[in-house]
Design a protein around this motif. Structure first.
Motif, PDB file in Angstrom:
ATOM      1  N   UNK A  97      30.040  15.770  55.988  1.00  0.00           N
ATOM      2  CA  UNK A  97      31.278  16.427  56.437  1.00  0.00           C
ATOM      3  C   UNK A  97      31.300  17.885  56.002  1.00  0.00           C
ATOM      4  N   UNK A  98      30.860  18.105  54.743  1.00  0.00           N
ATOM      5  CA  UNK A  98      30.816  19.481  54.247  1.00  0.00           C
ATOM      6  C   UNK A  98      29.929  20.348  55.137  1.00  0.00           C
ATOM      7  N   UNK A  99      28.724  19.830  55.416  1.00  0.00           N
ATOM      8  CA  UNK A  99      27.775  20.580  56.233  1.00  0.00           C
ATOM      9  C   UNK A  99      28.309  20.806  57.635  1.00  0.00           C
ATOM     10  N   UNK A 100      28.942  19.749  58.209  1.00  0.00           N
ATOM     11  CA  UNK A 100      29.518  19.885  59.546  1.00  0.00           C
ATOM     12  C   UNK A 100      30.588  20.962  59.544  1.00  0.00           C
ATOM     13  N   UNK A 101      31.384  21.005  58.440  1.00  0.00           N
ATOM     14  CA  UNK A 101      32.435  22.023  58.338  1.00  0.00           C
ATOM     15  C   UNK A 101      31.824  23.418  58.337  1.00  0.00           C
ATOM     16  N   UNK A 102      30.727  23.543  57.600  1.00  0.00           N
ATOM     17  CA  UNK A 102      30.075  24.860  57.529  1.00  0.00           C
ATOM     18  C   UNK A 102      29.586  25.281  58.917  1.00  0.00           C
ATOM     19  N   UNK A 103      28.941  24.310  59.609  1.00  0.00           N
ATOM     20  CA  UNK A 103      28.415  24.603  60.953  1.00  0.00           C
ATOM     21  C   UNK A 103      29.549  25.004  61.882  1.00  0.00           C
ATOM     22  N   UNK A 104      30.637  24.214  61.791  1.00  0.00           N
ATOM     23  CA  UNK A 104      31.791  24.469  62.657  1.00  0.00           C
ATOM     24  C   UNK A 104      32.342  25.887  62.402  1.00  0.00           C
ATOM     25  N   UNK A 105      32.562  26.204  61.127  1.00  0.00           N
ATOM     26  CA  UNK A 105      33.089  27.524  60.785  1.00  0.00           C
ATOM     27  C   UNK A 105      32.188  28.638  61.325  1.00  0.00           C
ATOM     28  N   UNK A 106      30.870  28.415  61.164  1.00  0.00           N
ATOM     29  CA  UNK A 106      29.912  29.445  61.584  1.00  0.00           C
ATOM     30  C   UNK A 106      30.111  29.764  63.062  1.00  0.00           C
ATOM     31  N   UNK A 111      32.277  32.971  67.569  1.00  0.00           N
ATOM     32  CA  UNK A 111      32.995  33.012  68.844  1.00  0.00           C
ATOM     33  C   UNK A 111      34.195  33.964  68.748  1.00  0.00           C
ATOM     34  N   UNK A 112      34.947  33.876  67.628  1.00  0.00           N
ATOM     35  CA  UNK A 112      36.120  34.750  67.493  1.00  0.00           C
ATOM     36  C   UNK A 112      35.706  36.207  67.372  1.00  0.00           C
ATOM     37  N   UNK A 113      34.590  36.450  66.693  1.00  0.00           N
ATOM     38  CA  UNK A 113      34.112  37.832  66.573  1.00  0.00           C
ATOM     39  C   UNK A 113      33.842  38.409  67.951  1.00  0.00           C
ATOM     40  N   UNK A 114      33.221  37.574  68.778  1.00  0.00           N
ATOM     41  CA  UNK A 114      32.926  37.987  70.146  1.00  0.00           C
ATOM     42  C   UNK A 114      34.215  38.391  70.863  1.00  0.00           C
ATOM     43  N   UNK A 115      35.221  37.499  70.742  1.00  0.00           N
ATOM     44  CA  UNK A 115      36.500  37.769  71.408  1.00  0.00           C
ATOM     45  C   UNK A 115      37.099  39.083  70.915  1.00  0.00           C
ATOM     46  N   UNK A 116      37.094  39.205  69.580  1.00  0.00           N
ATOM     47  CA  UNK A 116      37.668  40.428  68.996  1.00  0.00           C
ATOM     48  C   UNK A 116      36.950  41.653  69.546  1.00  0.00           C
TER      49      UNK A 116
END
Lengths: 132, 230
Positions: A97-106, A111-116
């Motif tokens: 779960x921890x690793x999945x969270x890291x992947x998700x955040x990444x 994606x948000x950086x792109x939008x910004x």
């Protein structure tokens, strides 16, 4: 490239797995623990790839070592009449779960950086248009 | 492409291959194994199964006890029925003794009446004797083997025969057997002067009386049916 390797591996693995002879139900518990450990290692590997510190030796040793160690612990637990495999599952699934969270955040951050960036770009364009 | 990257790609592909192979193997095993089979059950499942079975065993042994109790009740009932039927058989036997359908045995007296030249024994003599014996407490009487029962009659046929029970014609000597208390019978018959024996002797008839211990009186051979009385 790696993605292609993963897809091919999955397909071949599925075919081989279906064609392998059944194992005894008694040992399927050990196999399940090994699978959870291996999955944990895979997600760990994915995370390290994203972080850029992927090391093949660490990945391989983790993959096989964790699987074997967890099976040994399960065996020990059976001998000691303690459900040690529960501890292994808690640790591995927790880490997954921890690793999945890291992947998700990444990916979300990416994606948000792109939008910004696009917004900034648009605003810049508007400003330039407004100046005209 | 760098050599290192190819190695990494191949290795990761192999690793994923092994992982998926094992996962699918596990899927297949779990799918195809009969979880309800006793060998494949988990320990806690086995525990619940065992406790279920124990409960069932307790229930069934309770039922067994009940059934056994019922069986013993029935057996008691059967035994008491047997006792009852034994009693009935005994009673029937006694009744047959009384009405004359059984041969009976016991102590009593034997009176022999013989014709003399002067006097013949008549049916009246025999009737009188039977009556006298009954008065003195005779329980079973027979004349020349003919059992005297409730509907017996004794009549003269001409001057030669005496008929008893409608079928038997008998002649002298007449042997009358009577079972009862020998003392009463004897004393009743041999009263001085007015007693049966004395009066018959006086009439010139030959009457002898002996006491016997084991007199056997045959059963009545005819039918004992009642048509009108019921």
């Amino acid at each position: 490239m790696i993605a292609i390797a993963i897809v091919i591996g999955c397909a071949l693995g599925a075919i081989i797995g279906i064609n392998l002879p059944n194992i005894s139900y008694t040992y399927s518990g050990y196999l399940a623990i090994a699978i959870v450990a291996a999955l944990d290692s895979v997600f760990g590997g994915l995370t390290s790839v994203l972080k850029g510190n992927f090391n093949l030796k660490i990945f391989l040793s983790g993959f096989f070592g964790n699987a074997i160690l967890s099976m040994l612990l399960t065996w020990l637990g059976v001998k000691l009449n303690v459900d040690i495999y529960l501890a292994a599952i808690v640790v591995f699934v927790g880490r997954m779960f921890t690793n999945l969270a890291i992947i998700r955040r990444y990916y979300i951050e990416k994606w948000s950086k792109k939008e910004v960036k696009e917004e900034i770009k648009n605003e810049n364009e508007k400003e330039t248009m407004g100046k005209d | 492409m760098k050599k290192g990257k190819i190695t990494i790609t191949i290795t990761i592909g192999l690793v994923i291959l092994i992982l998926t192979a094992v996962i699918f193997l596990q899927f297949k095993t779990i799918n195809q194994t009969d979880i309800t089979a006793l060998e494949n059950m988990r320990e806690d499942e086995l525990r619940t199964e065992i406790s279920n079975f124990k409960q069932k065993i307790a229930e069934i042994s309770g039922q067994l006890d009940e059934t056994n109790a019922k069986i013993s009740e029935y057996q008691e009932a059967i035994a008491s029925n047997e006792q009852a039927s034994d009693l009935l058989v005994q009673e029937l036997d006694q009744q047959n003794n009384i009405i004359g359908k059984n041969a009976v045995k016991g102590s009593g007296v034997v009176i022999t009446l013989t014709d003399t030249r002067a006097q013949k024994i008549t049916a009246e003599d025999l009737r009188e004797l039977v009556n006298e014996l009954k008065i003195d407490g005779a329980e079973a009487i027979s004349i020349n083997g003919q059992r005297i029962v409730y509907d017996s009659y004794i009549v003269d046929i001409g001057n030669t025969f005496i008929r008893i029970n409608g079928v038997e014609s008998i002649v002298s000597p007449y042997v009358v057997k009577a079972i009862g208390d020998p003392t009463y019978l004897e004393s009743g018959l041999s009263k001085k002067q007015y007693g049966y024996i004395d009066s018959k002797l006086e009439e010139g008839k030959d009457v002898t009386l002996t006491r016997q211990d084991n007199i056997v009186i045959e059963k009545y051979n005819g039918d004992l049916n009642m048509e009108y009385a019921n």
